[in-house]
Design an enzyme around this catalytic site. Structure first.
Site, PDB file in Angstrom:
ATOM      1  N   LYS A 155      44.894  29.225  65.405  1.00 50.18           N
ATOM      2  CA  LYS A 155      43.833  28.252  66.127  1.00 50.18           C
ATOM      3  C   LYS A 155      44.148  28.545  67.794  1.00 50.18           C
ATOM      4  O   LYS A 155      43.249  28.766  68.442  1.00 50.18           O
ATOM      5  CB  LYS A 155      43.994  26.716  65.965  1.00 50.18           C
ATOM      6  CG  LYS A 155      43.301  26.552  64.639  1.00 50.18           C
ATOM      7  CD  LYS A 155      43.247  25.135  64.300  1.00 50.18           C
ATOM      8  CE  LYS A 155      42.321  24.767  63.118  1.00 50.18           C
ATOM      9  NZ  LYS A 155      42.395  23.342  62.631  1.00 50.18           N
ATOM     10  N   GLU A 213      43.172  18.429  72.785  1.00 54.52           N
ATOM     11  CA  GLU A 213      41.756  18.720  73.332  1.00 54.52           C
ATOM     12  C   GLU A 213      41.149  17.243  73.261  1.00 54.52           C
ATOM     13  O   GLU A 213      41.560  16.367  72.638  1.00 54.52           O
ATOM     14  CB  GLU A 213      41.018  19.798  72.750  1.00 54.52           C
ATOM     15  CG  GLU A 213      40.675  19.716  71.217  1.00 54.52           C
ATOM     16  CD  GLU A 213      40.298  20.890  70.683  1.00 54.52           C
ATOM     17  OE1 GLU A 213      40.425  21.907  71.037  1.00 54.52           O
ATOM     18  OE2 GLU A 213      39.357  20.755  69.678  1.00 54.52           O
ATOM     19  N   HIS A 240      36.580  17.321  54.460  1.00 57.18           N
ATOM     20  CA  HIS A 240      36.447  18.669  55.100  1.00 57.18           C
ATOM     21  C   HIS A 240      36.088  19.565  53.997  1.00 57.18           C
ATOM     22  O   HIS A 240      36.339  20.728  53.981  1.00 57.18           O
ATOM     23  CB  HIS A 240      37.826  19.007  55.709  1.00 57.18           C
ATOM     24  CG  HIS A 240      38.508  18.199  56.982  1.00 57.18           C
ATOM     25  ND1 HIS A 240      37.756  18.254  57.943  1.00 57.18           N
ATOM     26  CD2 HIS A 240      39.387  17.191  56.752  1.00 57.18           C
ATOM     27  CE1 HIS A 240      38.350  17.103  58.680  1.00 57.18           C
ATOM     28  NE2 HIS A 240      39.580  16.766  57.881  1.00 57.18           N
ATOM     29  N   ARG A 269      35.055  35.979  56.473  1.00 58.15           N
ATOM     30  CA  ARG A 269      34.380  36.014  55.461  1.00 58.15           C
ATOM     31  C   ARG A 269      33.056  35.638  55.251  1.00 58.15           C
ATOM     32  O   ARG A 269      32.361  35.204  55.857  1.00 58.15           O
ATOM     33  CB  ARG A 269      35.345  35.276  54.224  1.00 58.15           C
ATOM     34  CG  ARG A 269      35.153  33.800  54.557  1.00 58.15           C
ATOM     35  CD  ARG A 269      35.785  32.935  53.285  1.00 58.15           C
ATOM     36  NE  ARG A 269      35.282  31.497  53.862  1.00 58.15           N
ATOM     37  CZ  ARG A 269      35.841  30.633  54.443  1.00 58.15           C
ATOM     38  NH1 ARG A 269      37.030  30.720  55.162  1.00 58.15           N
ATOM     39  NH2 ARG A 269      35.286  29.455  54.563  1.00 58.15           N
TER      40      ARG A 269
HETATM   41  C1  MV4 Z   1      37.459  18.265  66.234  1.00 59.28           C
HETATM   42  C2  MV4 Z   1      36.597  16.990  66.163  1.00 59.28           C
HETATM   43  C3  MV4 Z   1      36.370  16.268  67.138  1.00 59.28           C
HETATM   44  N1  MV4 Z   1      36.750  16.745  68.376  1.00 59.28           N
HETATM   45  N2  MV4 Z   1      37.693  18.621  67.411  1.00 59.28           N
HETATM   46  C4  MV4 Z   1      38.171  18.976  61.614  1.00 59.28           C
HETATM   47  C5  MV4 Z   1      38.501  20.395  60.994  1.00 59.28           C
HETATM   48  C6  MV4 Z   1      38.743  21.287  62.080  1.00 59.28           C
HETATM   49  N3  MV4 Z   1      38.476  22.635  61.677  1.00 59.28           N
HETATM   50  C7  MV4 Z   1      38.290  20.854  63.501  1.00 59.28           C
HETATM   51  N4  MV4 Z   1      37.927  19.370  63.005  1.00 59.28           N
HETATM   52  C8  MV4 Z   1      37.516  18.506  64.180  1.00 59.28           C
HETATM   53  N5  MV4 Z   1      37.745  18.955  65.384  1.00 59.28           N
HETATM   54  C9  MV4 Z   1      37.553  17.627  68.406  1.00 59.28           C
HETATM   55  N6  MV4 Z   1      37.874  18.277  69.855  1.00 59.28           N
HETATM   56  C10 MV4 Z   1      36.292  16.581  64.688  1.00 59.28           C
HETATM   57  C11 MV4 Z   1      36.729  17.632  63.842  1.00 59.28           C
HETATM   58  C12 MV4 Z   1      36.167  17.154  62.408  1.00 59.28           C
HETATM   59  C13 MV4 Z   1      35.188  17.796  61.717  1.00 59.28           C
HETATM   60  C14 MV4 Z   1      34.732  19.055  62.231  1.00 59.28           C
HETATM   61  C15 MV4 Z   1      33.758  19.686  61.519  1.00 59.28           C
HETATM   62  C16 MV4 Z   1      33.567  19.109  60.074  1.00 59.28           C
HETATM   63  C17 MV4 Z   1      34.056  17.911  59.832  1.00 59.28           C
HETATM   64  C18 MV4 Z   1      35.062  17.105  60.332  1.00 59.28           C
HETATM   65  C19 MV4 Z   1      35.218  16.116  59.864  1.00 59.28           C
HETATM   66  C20 MV4 Z   1      36.424  15.297  60.600  1.00 59.28           C
HETATM   67  C21 MV4 Z   1      36.671  15.707  61.960  1.00 59.28           C
END
Ligand code: MV4
Length: 670
Positions: free
Chosen positions: A116, A200, A235, A292
């Site tokens: 990441k 972040e 997720h 993918r």
């Molecule tokens: C975040 C966020 C809020 N702010 N980053 C969750 C999985 C990972 N791929 C990134 N994720 C998140 N990152 C910041 N700076 C909220 C999430 C997040 C989320 C993102 C996409 C789809 C579902 C989610 C569920 C919870 C939190």
């Protein structure tokens, strides 16, 4: 173009890839595990190679075995599907070393997106917007804390090696940073063997909006617009749609351009997805890139009219992208839901078992079903319990949503607990219709989406009971193998009138949240119709017709359809878009002292043609006893239950009146 490819996957995605290969005249090789010998993907492919035992690590994840299978079958390329080896750089490398084309990106692109923090660094350099944060090497707690203070709270701490939401901590106040950092690092070390984190700004109400990108080996790259996948649970995506509701055209264009830039920054080839956090004000930030074809690619296919697997095959074979950016257009709106064997009422616990009954809406331009299972197949513990993806399309979002509701109402699964009811509630949810979307949707509307178990409604009780009446009639017809009136639904059963008042009680247990409710429906034969005594009222059934498990009936003039499936223990009833299970209580007339034994009476005036039993005979349920002729038609009177013939009151040639007692049966032990 390739003439033969191997699909290193199973289930719906293997079937999906095979379908396009066949369309293009490419021969297909499936691979399978012990558990998948009779799976649909194996049946669909031209050839199939056995890999090993059911666990994926012993079969679908065995690089050497897959390469061996590809070589032995003369496959020129391997499609990895999603999951399994699809984002495994070593697998891509091993294929290259064996001169087999990987239908996916170059090894380097997979590696670049694997970390990441490294991915964010590359994206930052390429001018892709990132959430304000720190993703560098310095992991000193004091330093990370000072970074968090600079960013401003709330912040999110993420494991660099993380994925699927694991190893994340939200920190609301400066005082809570240190302890959260420590626990995040502990979890990351335990889960990924790497405790490196990034920090972040936490976006509190983001949407998950992702862009489908495609690049070829000639330097061309396009995007195929966005998908909104905000509605997730732990997720796991639950529903995906394209385009994203409310997305302004200029923002769409900006995101598309940025996504192409992201792909080009890592020398991307093939199908990829750039995920963004989409904030309430329309700003968007790079989250990660999936190297993918994704599960939800069909919604993009529906709104663009493109076949993305065809694109993948062409790109892998060295062809140019089939379309230019300016020729790609969004047409209408599409949704995809993932139908899972799981129980939403038990915290979505995965379910396993056999698909005893599977009936799906008819496919059309509006409805697409991607599945790897058929009726009779098993959902095992070894793999993802997804039964199917249901994809709908229409000219606009509300029309597509209506299609989705209709299709889910027609989706029937017996044998496994599924999330169909949950998905129906989602498709009917006002807030969802109103696009109140963000990643917290399911938590916020949990109580509206996970519905309480409801008692069986009247139509379900009617359908279950009439089903059993007609079933008995059909069984009687079969065992009698006598000529019968094919038009009357009742004549055959009408003979078994055990009691002078001519009734039969059907008893059910209707479990509501595991609490048993006893329900009895008493049926009375009335010459040309049945009268049902239901818990709330009496109802006349004028006619009924059963075709397999499909029941059509006329209840006091209201005609309706139902599907009833008998698994031996329970009746599974689908009616009005609802699903109810009624456990049968086999009272058997013997078990009920009032009903023990009884007389069989003539359903109408007629002549006795034949008496097929003698006094003292023991008979089985359904066994023909007496044949009557009335109105130039023969009617067989069958034993309603096992028992002993106590007395025969008429013999062949006798005329009998309507309601005359013909025979007395002592019901046997049940
Ligand atoms: C975040 C966020 C809020 N702010 N980053 C969750 C999985 C990972 N791929 C990134 N994720 C998140 N990152 C910041 N700076 C909220 C999430 C997040 C989320 C993102 C996409 C789809 C579902 C989610 C569920 C919870 C939190």
């Amino acid at each position: 173009m390739f003439t033969k490819i191997l699909i290193a996957n199973r289930g719906e995605i293997a079937c999906r890839v095979i379908q396009t290969a066949q369309k293009l005249g490419i021969r297909t090789v499936a691979v399978y595990s012990e558990a998948d010998k009779n799976a649909r993907h194996v049946a669909m492919a031209d050839e199939a190679i056995y890999l090993g035992p059911a666990p994926a690590k012993d079969s679908y994840l065995k690089t050497e075995l897959i390469i061996k299978a590809a070589k032995e079958t003369g496959s020129q390329a391997v499609h990895p599907g999603y999951g399994f080896l699809s984002e495994n750089a070593d697998f891509a490398k091993a294929l290259a070393e064996n001169d087999i084309e990987f239908i996916g990106p170059p090894e380097g692109a997979i590696i670049a997106m694997g970390s990441k923090s490294a991915a964010k660094e590359i994206m930052e350099e390429a001018g892709v917007p990132l959430v304000k944060g720190y993703h560098g090497e310095n992991q000193e707690p004091e330093f990370l804390k000072s970074q968090a203070d600079d960013i401003g709270y709330p912040v999110i701490i993420k494991a660099t090696a993380g994925g699927g939401g694991k190893g994340m901590r939200i920190v609301w106040k400066a005082e809570e940073f240190e302890s959260n950092l420590a626990s995040c690092k502990r979890e990351s070390a335990a889960s990924f063997g790497d405790d490196k984190v990034l920090v972040e700004k936490y976006i509190t109400k983001p949407r998950h909006v992702e862009i489908q990108v495609f690049a070829d080996k000639h330097g061309n790259a396009v995007h195929l617009f966005e998908r909104d996948c905000s509605v997730q649970r732990r997720h796991q995506k639950v529903i995906e749609e394209a385009p994203a509701p409310g997305m302004a055209e200029d923002n769409r264009q900006k995101m598309g351009e940025v996504a192409i830039r992201a792909a080009q920054a890592i020398g991307y080839v093939g199908a990829g997805t750039v995920e963004f956090l989409y904030d309430e004000d329309g700003s968007f930030y790079f989250m990660e890139m999936n190297t993918r074809l994704q599960v939800e690619h069909p919604v993009t296919e529906k709104i663009t009219g493109q076949d993305l697997v065809e694109w993948q095959l062409k790109v892998a074979a060295g062809q140019e992208l089939p379309e230019k950016q300016e020729d790609l257009r969004i047409n209408g709106h599409a949704f995809e839901v993932r139908i899972y064997a799981e129980d939403p009422r038990q915290d979505f616990l995965p379910a396993t078992g056999s698909l005893l009954h599977l009936s799906t809406p008819e496919e059309s331009n509006h409805i697409r079903i991607d599945t790897g299972v058929r009726q009779g197949d098993t959902v095992s513990v070894h793999y993802d319990p997804m039964i199917a993806k249901l994809i709908v399309w229409d000219h606009d979002r509300n029309a597509a949503l209506a299609r989705l509701r209709g299709a889910l109402a027609q989706y029937q699964v017996v044998g496994l607990t599924t999330n169909v009811e949950f998905l129906s509630a989602l498709a009917s949810n006002q807030a969802f219709e109103d696009c109140d979307l963000d990643t917290n949707f399911i938590e916020r509307y949990r109580d509206e989406l996970i519905l309480e178990d409801a008692p069986a409604d009247e139509d379900a009780l009617v359908a279950a009971t009439v089903y059993q009446l007609v079933q008995r009639e059909q069984a009687a017809k079969k065992s009698a193998s006598q000529s019968a009136d094919p038009y009357s639904p009742w004549n055959q059963v009408s003979g078994w009138r055990l009691n002078t008042d001519n009734h039969h009680a059907f008893e059910y247990i209707d479990y509501v949240d595991s609490i048993p409710n006893d329900v009895v429906v008493t049926t009375h034969f009335r010459g040309d119709e049945y009268l049902l005594e239901l818990p709330e009222r009496e109802l006349k059934i004028h006619a009924a017709e059963l075709n397999g498990s499909n029941l059509r009936l006329d209840a006091a003039g209201k005609r309706f359809n139902a599907t009833v499936v008998d698994d031996g223990k329970s009746l599974h009833v689908f009616v009005n878009g609802n699903y109810q299970v009624l456990e049968k209580v086999e009272r058997g007339l013997a078990g009920d002292s009032e009903d023990a034994g009884g007389s069989l009476t003539a359903p109408m005036p007629g002549t006795v043609i034949e008496v097929k039993v003698s006094e003292g005979d023991t008979v089985e349920a359904g066994q023909p006893l007496i044949i009557l002729e009335a109105m130039k038609m023969e009617h067989t009177i069958n034993a309603p239950t096992a028992g002993t013939v106590a007395e025969i009151l008429y013999s062949a040639g006798d005329l009998v009146d309507d309601g005359a007692e013909l025979l007395i049966l002592d019901a046997g032990e049940d």
